[in-house]
Design a protein around this motif. Structure first.
Motif, PDB file in Angstrom:
ATOM      1  N   PRO A  57       0.839  -1.211   0.000  1.00  0.00           N
ATOM      2  CA  PRO A  57       0.000   0.000   0.000  1.00  0.00           C
ATOM      3  C   PRO A  57       0.868   1.253   0.000  1.00  0.00           C
ATOM      4  O   PRO A  57       1.892   1.319   0.678  1.00  0.00           O
ATOM      5  N   GLY A  58       0.429   2.234  -0.793  1.00  0.00           N
ATOM      6  CA  GLY A  58       1.206   3.456  -0.945  1.00  0.00           C
ATOM      7  C   GLY A  58       2.191   3.420  -2.091  1.00  0.00           C
ATOM      8  O   GLY A  58       2.768   4.463  -2.444  1.00  0.00           O
ATOM      9  N   SER A  84     -12.976   6.751  -7.711  1.00  0.00           N
ATOM     10  CA  SER A  84     -12.116   6.055  -6.750  1.00  0.00           C
ATOM     11  C   SER A  84     -10.629   6.199  -7.051  1.00  0.00           C
ATOM     12  O   SER A  84      -9.797   5.929  -6.184  1.00  0.00           O
ATOM     13  N   SER A  96      -0.858  -5.280  -1.313  1.00  0.00           N
ATOM     14  CA  SER A  96      -0.971  -5.951  -0.025  1.00  0.00           C
ATOM     15  C   SER A  96       0.286  -5.733   0.785  1.00  0.00           C
ATOM     16  O   SER A  96       1.393  -5.643   0.232  1.00  0.00           O
ATOM     17  N   SER A  97       0.095  -5.664   2.102  1.00  0.00           N
ATOM     18  CA  SER A  97       1.247  -5.544   2.986  1.00  0.00           C
ATOM     19  C   SER A  97       1.709  -6.919   3.455  1.00  0.00           C
ATOM     20  O   SER A  97       2.696  -7.031   4.187  1.00  0.00           O
ATOM     21  N   ARG A 134      -5.099   9.994  -8.065  1.00  0.00           N
ATOM     22  CA  ARG A 134      -4.054   8.987  -7.783  1.00  0.00           C
ATOM     23  C   ARG A 134      -3.526   8.341  -9.069  1.00  0.00           C
ATOM     24  O   ARG A 134      -2.347   7.979  -9.145  1.00  0.00           O
ATOM     25  N   LYS A 141      -3.866   1.364  -3.100  1.00  0.00           N
ATOM     26  CA  LYS A 141      -4.585   0.869  -1.930  1.00  0.00           C
ATOM     27  C   LYS A 141      -4.940  -0.599  -2.144  1.00  0.00           C
ATOM     28  O   LYS A 141      -5.037  -1.058  -3.287  1.00  0.00           O
ATOM     29  N   PRO A 142      -5.169  -1.336  -1.068  1.00  0.00           N
ATOM     30  CA  PRO A 142      -5.566  -2.740  -1.228  1.00  0.00           C
ATOM     31  C   PRO A 142      -6.788  -2.900  -2.127  1.00  0.00           C
ATOM     32  O   PRO A 142      -6.895  -3.889  -2.864  1.00  0.00           O
ATOM     33  N   GLU A 143      -7.694  -1.944  -2.083  1.00  0.00           N
ATOM     34  CA  GLU A 143      -8.899  -2.040  -2.912  1.00  0.00           C
ATOM     35  C   GLU A 143      -8.623  -1.826  -4.399  1.00  0.00           C
ATOM     36  O   GLU A 143      -9.533  -1.981  -5.225  1.00  0.00           O
ATOM     37  N   ASP A 144      -7.391  -1.479  -4.756  1.00  0.00           N
ATOM     38  CA  ASP A 144      -7.011  -1.392  -6.169  1.00  0.00           C
ATOM     39  C   ASP A 144      -6.610  -2.760  -6.725  1.00  0.00           C
ATOM     40  O   ASP A 144      -6.370  -2.885  -7.931  1.00  0.00           O
ATOM     41  N   SER A 152      -0.031   5.944  -4.978  1.00  0.00           N
ATOM     42  CA  SER A 152      -0.765   5.802  -3.704  1.00  0.00           C
ATOM     43  C   SER A 152      -1.721   4.618  -3.759  1.00  0.00           C
ATOM     44  O   SER A 152      -2.905   4.733  -3.397  1.00  0.00           O
TER      45      SER A 152
END
Length: 122
Positions: free
Chosen positions: A14-15, A62, A121-122, A66, A86-89, A84
């Motif tokens: 993430p990020g 969404s 994902s982290s 970004r 995000k997990p939802e990407d 940037s």
């Protein structure tokens, strides 16, 4: 035969950032609107961003601010810079061309690539 081939998908934290590319091949004289769509597991395919041949851009809410879509008409390519993340990407990202002028002066419609996987994902 006209084809769209995506590349650049990967696993990132993430990020992080990724740049997707999509190149069209075959006998091509002109491409209409090019776009990126994505499909997450268990969800329907959705528009991420699209760009006309003149450079007019549209983004999903969404990803606004970004992601950046761009295209190089001389290379018959479209790109998606994703920042940037995000997990939802997380999804498979597909390249689309709404119409392509091919050999013989014929327009073909609704071309899709096979997709490139993006995992955040982290």
């Amino acid at each position: 035969q006209v084809r769209l081939v995506e590349s650049g998908g990967d696993s990132v934290q993430p990020g992080g950032s990724l740049r997707l590319s999509c190149a069209a091949s075959g006998v091509i004289y002109q491409i209409g609107v090019m776009g990126w769509y994505r499909q997450a597991p268990g969800k329907e395919r959705e528009l991420v961003a699209r760009i006309t041949g003149e450079g007019s851009k549209t983004y999903a809410d969404s990803v606004e601010d970004r992601f950046t879509i761009s295209r190089d008409n001389s290379k018959q390519a479209v790109y998606l810079q994703m920042n940037s993340l995000k997990p939802e990407d997380t999804a498979i990202y597909y390249c689309n061309a709404d119409k392509i002028l091919t050999s013989g002066g014929f327009w073909g419609y609704d071309y899709w690539g096979r997709g490139t996987r993006v995992t955040v994902s982290s």
